[in-house]
Design an enzyme around this catalytic site. Structure first.
Site, short mmCIF file in Angstrom:
data_model
loop_
_atom_site.label_atom_id
_atom_site.label_comp_id
_atom_site.label_asym_id
_atom_site.label_seq_id
_atom_site.Cartn_x
_atom_site.Cartn_y
_atom_site.Cartn_z
N ASP A 41 0.80 -1.22 0.00
CA ASP A 41 0.00 0.00 0.00
C ASP A 41 0.83 1.27 0.00
OD1 ASP A 41 -2.18 -1.64 0.06
OD2 ASP A 41 -2.86 -1.09 2.07
N HIS B 231 -21.38 -29.18 -12.71
CA HIS B 231 -22.80 -28.83 -12.57
C HIS B 231 -23.38 -29.56 -11.37
CE1 HIS B 231 -26.96 -27.96 -13.72
NE2 HIS B 231 -27.21 -29.23 -13.45
#
Length: 472
Positions: free
Chosen positions: A317, A451
């Protein structure tokens, strides 16, 4: 001050995700390593940021499910918010992970120097002076890495200054002793939206003010519009293209004068959360005397973590956006491997860094927005798939959401992927891998997705970009 103590190969200043991961990788490569920390190991992310906020948001998700229990076939009468238990769980999670970092430092034989660090001119790299702690002393290393992070931005001229009572930053917002009735959130980036979502879910009247023309302004415009609609339906009020002219506190209440294109209005709130960006922690480190280049509170680096001072590196940061823990961790590893002779073949690419917002619904993205992709001049293929077309989403009771993919029509390169809905912060890594591996639409189309899963929508979105969706 005593003479410099025995030399290290690397001293890391700051033990947040970037710093402690860099130290671990250095140790793995055989470097004698130390890390300097003035507060808790793990830094802001583990103790006051990423991790404890997710614990809070998990509690709000559970409460959301309880209040919608009838939709799932249950009767739950008069659920109560036990705020002290919610906050206590969050703090316990943070403590557990901070203790985990302590263990990792011992495991990898990394010296932890407790105290506040500053730099002075040294030999191969600046000397590190540690003060006000058990690690007090003067240390010399072949290389020094700054991973000092950032803090919440304040705007004192408008009265937007944290007082820890009525006006909060993220730290105060994570440990409330009582729920406010009215909450004003200034800023609608990921931090602002996450806190708005948490408090609103637990029954707080929330207003969000954003200076730009849409919420979550770094996200794709369609995702921003979707989120504004969904969060608005939940009860959060938004003022966009709005600026806070003044913020005054009296009698434990806040009054904000907010100007929009049409008018100026007064918003009263019990608490205010400032989420208007962050500033790098560059003060009191001795950077000025060393001549370290700093722009707008962020240390300037060359894409490989090097500053303009020999032997001094910076990551995370404190070097600027994107302000994300995983970006800092990746940078730390790349920079340390460069020190060990494993320099990367190209500069750090921020466009391959996924971004996540853990509100309800969630938001996740990687790569270019559609607007940014258009500016490249490339011909685009854009695919979209709605959650309502996915069996797993419907079964979960979460049919609101969207997956969007953007491709270079000529090469098949995945330029960007953008999602909003249940579970998307876990799904986005699939597209991050696709970008890192330079996969095209062909490989993604030929991949078999299980799925029933939410991940099938990723496949469908790619198919939709090429006019081949199967379930819409």
């Amino acid at each position: 001050m005593a003479e410099a103590k025995p030399a290290y190969d690397l001293i890391v200043i700051g033990s947040g995700p970037g710093g402690y991961v860099a130290a671990i990788r250095a140790s793995q490569l055989g470097m004698k390593t130390a890390i300097v920390e003035r507060a808790e190991l793990g830094g802001i992310c583990l103790n006051w940021g990423c991790i404890p906020t997710k614990a809070l948001l998990r509690s709000s998700e559970v409460y959301h499910l309880i209040t919608h229990a009838k939709d799932y076939g249950f009767s739950v009468e008069n659920p109560k918010v036990l705020l002290d238990k919610i906050v206590g769980r969050s703090r316990a999670v943070a403590k557990q992970l901070s203790n985990g970092v302590t263990f990792l430092m011992k495991k990898h034989k990394i010296d932890v120097l407790e105290g506040t660090a500053r730099l002075e001119k040294g030999t191969s790299a600046p000397k590190v002076i540690v003060e006000k702690g058990k690690g007090e002393g003067t240390y010399q290393a072949k290389n020094v890495m700054l991973a000092t992070g950032a803090r919440a931005r304040e705007i004192p001229d408008a009265g937007m200054k944290v007082d820890s009572k009525t006006v909060w930053a993220y730290r105060e917002a994570m440990v409330p002793t009582e729920m406010p009735k009215q909450l004003l959130v200034i800023g609608s980036g990921a931090i602002g939206i996450e806190f708005a979502s948490f408090y609103q879910t637990l029954g707080v009247d929330v207003t969000v003010v954003e200076a730009l023309d849409r919420i979550l302004p770094v996200e794709d415009a369609e995702i921003s519009a979707f989120m504004a609609k969904q969060l608005g339906k939940q009860g959060i009020k938004f003022l966009t293209s709005a600026s806070v002219k003044s913020l005054k506190v009296a009698g434990g209440k806040a009054k904000a004068e907010v100007a929009t294109k049409d008018a100026t209005q007064t918003i009263e709130a019990d608490k205010v959360i400032l989420a208007v960006g962050i500033v790098g922690n560059v003060e009191n480190l001795g950077l000025e005397a060393l001549g370290v280049k700093v722009e707008k509170t962020h240390i300037v680096v060359d894409g490989f973590g090097k500053t303009n001072v020999a032997g001094l590196y910076a990551i995370g940061d404190v070097t600027g956006p994107p302000w994300l823990a995983h970006k800092a961790m990746h940078e730390g590893v790349v920079v340390v491997e460069g020190m060990g002779g494993k320099a990367p073949s190209h500069k750090f690419d921020p466009w391959n860094v996924p971004g996540c917002t853990y509100s309800h619904p969630q938001v996740a993205s990687v790569g270019l927005t559609e607007e940014a992709a258009k500016k490249t001049g490339k011909k685009l293929k854009v695919g979209k798939f709605p959650f309502i077309g996915n069996g797993k989403a419907i079964a979960l009771g979460e049919p609101e959401g969207i997956v969007k993919t953007i491709f270079d029509a000529d090469t098949g390169e995945l330029l960007g992927a953008h999602m909003a809905g249940e579970g998307v912060t876990e799904l986005i890594q699939g597209f991050a891998i696709a970008r890192q591996g330079e996969l095209t639409e062909a490989e993604l189309m030929e991949t078999i997705f299980p799925h029933p899963t939410l991940s099938e929508m990723m496949h469908e979105s790619v198919l939709a970009a090429y006019g081949r969706p199967l379930h819409i």
